[in-house]
Design an enzyme around this catalytic site. Sequence first.
Site, PDB file in Angstrom:
ATOM      1  CG  PHE A 153      -1.960   1.108   1.161  1.00  0.00           C
ATOM      2  CD1 PHE A 153      -2.893   1.155   0.145  1.00  0.00           C
ATOM      3  CD2 PHE A 153      -1.982   2.101   2.131  1.00  0.00           C
ATOM      4  CE1 PHE A 153      -3.836   2.181   0.087  1.00  0.00           C
ATOM      5  CE2 PHE A 153      -2.912   3.124   2.079  1.00  0.00           C
ATOM      6  CZ  PHE A 153      -3.836   3.163   1.057  1.00  0.00           C
ATOM      7  CE1 TYR A 154       6.544   4.959   1.017  1.00  0.00           C
ATOM      8  CE2 TYR A 154       7.653   3.051   0.088  1.00  0.00           C
ATOM      9  CZ  TYR A 154       7.637   4.398   0.393  1.00  0.00           C
ATOM     10  OH  TYR A 154       8.714   5.176   0.077  1.00  0.00           O
ATOM     11  CB  ALA A 155       4.545   0.567  -3.654  1.00  0.00           C
ATOM     12  CB  THR A 157       0.276   6.030  -0.902  1.00  0.00           C
ATOM     13  OG1 THR A 157       1.557   5.701  -0.360  1.00  0.00           O
ATOM     14  CG2 THR A 157      -0.815   5.277  -0.169  1.00  0.00           C
TER      15      THR A 157
END
Length: 334
Positions: A153-155, A157
């Site tokens: 999910f970091y990537a 965003t």
Amino acid sequence: MTRTALITGSAGFIGYFTARRLLDQGWRVIGLDAMTDYYEVTLKERRHAMLNQSAGFSAVTERLETRGVLLDLFNQHRPDAVIHLAAQAGVRYSIDNPRSYVEANLVGTFELLEAARAVPPAHMLLASTSSVYGANTQMPYTEADKVDSQMSFYAATKKATENMAHSYAHLYDLPITMFRFFTVYGPWGRPDMAHFKFTRAILNNQPIDVYNHGDMMRDFTYIDDLTAAISALIDAVPERDNPVAGDSLSPVAPHRIVNIGNGAPVRLMDFIAAIETACGTKAQINFKDMQPGDVPATWADATLLETLTGKRPATPIQTGIDAFVAWYRDYYQT
């Protein structure tokens, strides 16, 4: 005349070194940081304290996602360059606390873009990550690769911030460079990063967890190489319909993506060996399966960076690790 830079995340690892480099070059720097407790705040406070020793630095402690904070700073300081480094980082933490990534990475970047729309700087440089390449297996990664398969999910965003920035560049003619960082390391680094965790454990005679049974590679980038690239890119302003060779320049906006990496991936076990050499002791290793959201390898094609700036990162891994371990021993008195 003295130029002004607004740096978000200025108390962070990369933000601190970027601010210090620009101050050394004669810039006036406005540093914004929320001082969140994702990792030990004392490190952030020490970094800002060192920056505050320069008359050209002004610190602002606020959350970038707070409505109006960035617009007020843009109106007050009229920055020539904006370097957006503030974000909620970490692949693994995004599994446990995804909302913080929405707030900092998506809402925070939206507030930045809105402020820039109202008070346009000469150039905006926004941090992305090599993690956006996700499940891509064709290496080295190039800026023209299709990136629709993020693994965390970091990537996701960070890929979203690239798209948000592109739309604002197109709609409002804002010159924007997105840089994709490849595993940055060095002194004053984040405690959640591998080189920090491994060094701490080895020096304290504790075991380290090594994922995917050590079968991983990373394109490690030393912090001084990274900040040299960022500062050099400030004046490489993307212009509509004026690409350079091998450019990632958008056909409809002054928007460019640039990899910042050595272009020389290092095997994880060789990385650990460099830390062992610097520490003077062997690691106790717990081999584990791959963690969710992680990728087995990263590898940057840094050709475009070299075309734009005339150089690329080149610090050997042992040189960089030696510098980090020396800092760690001094800072923690080990």
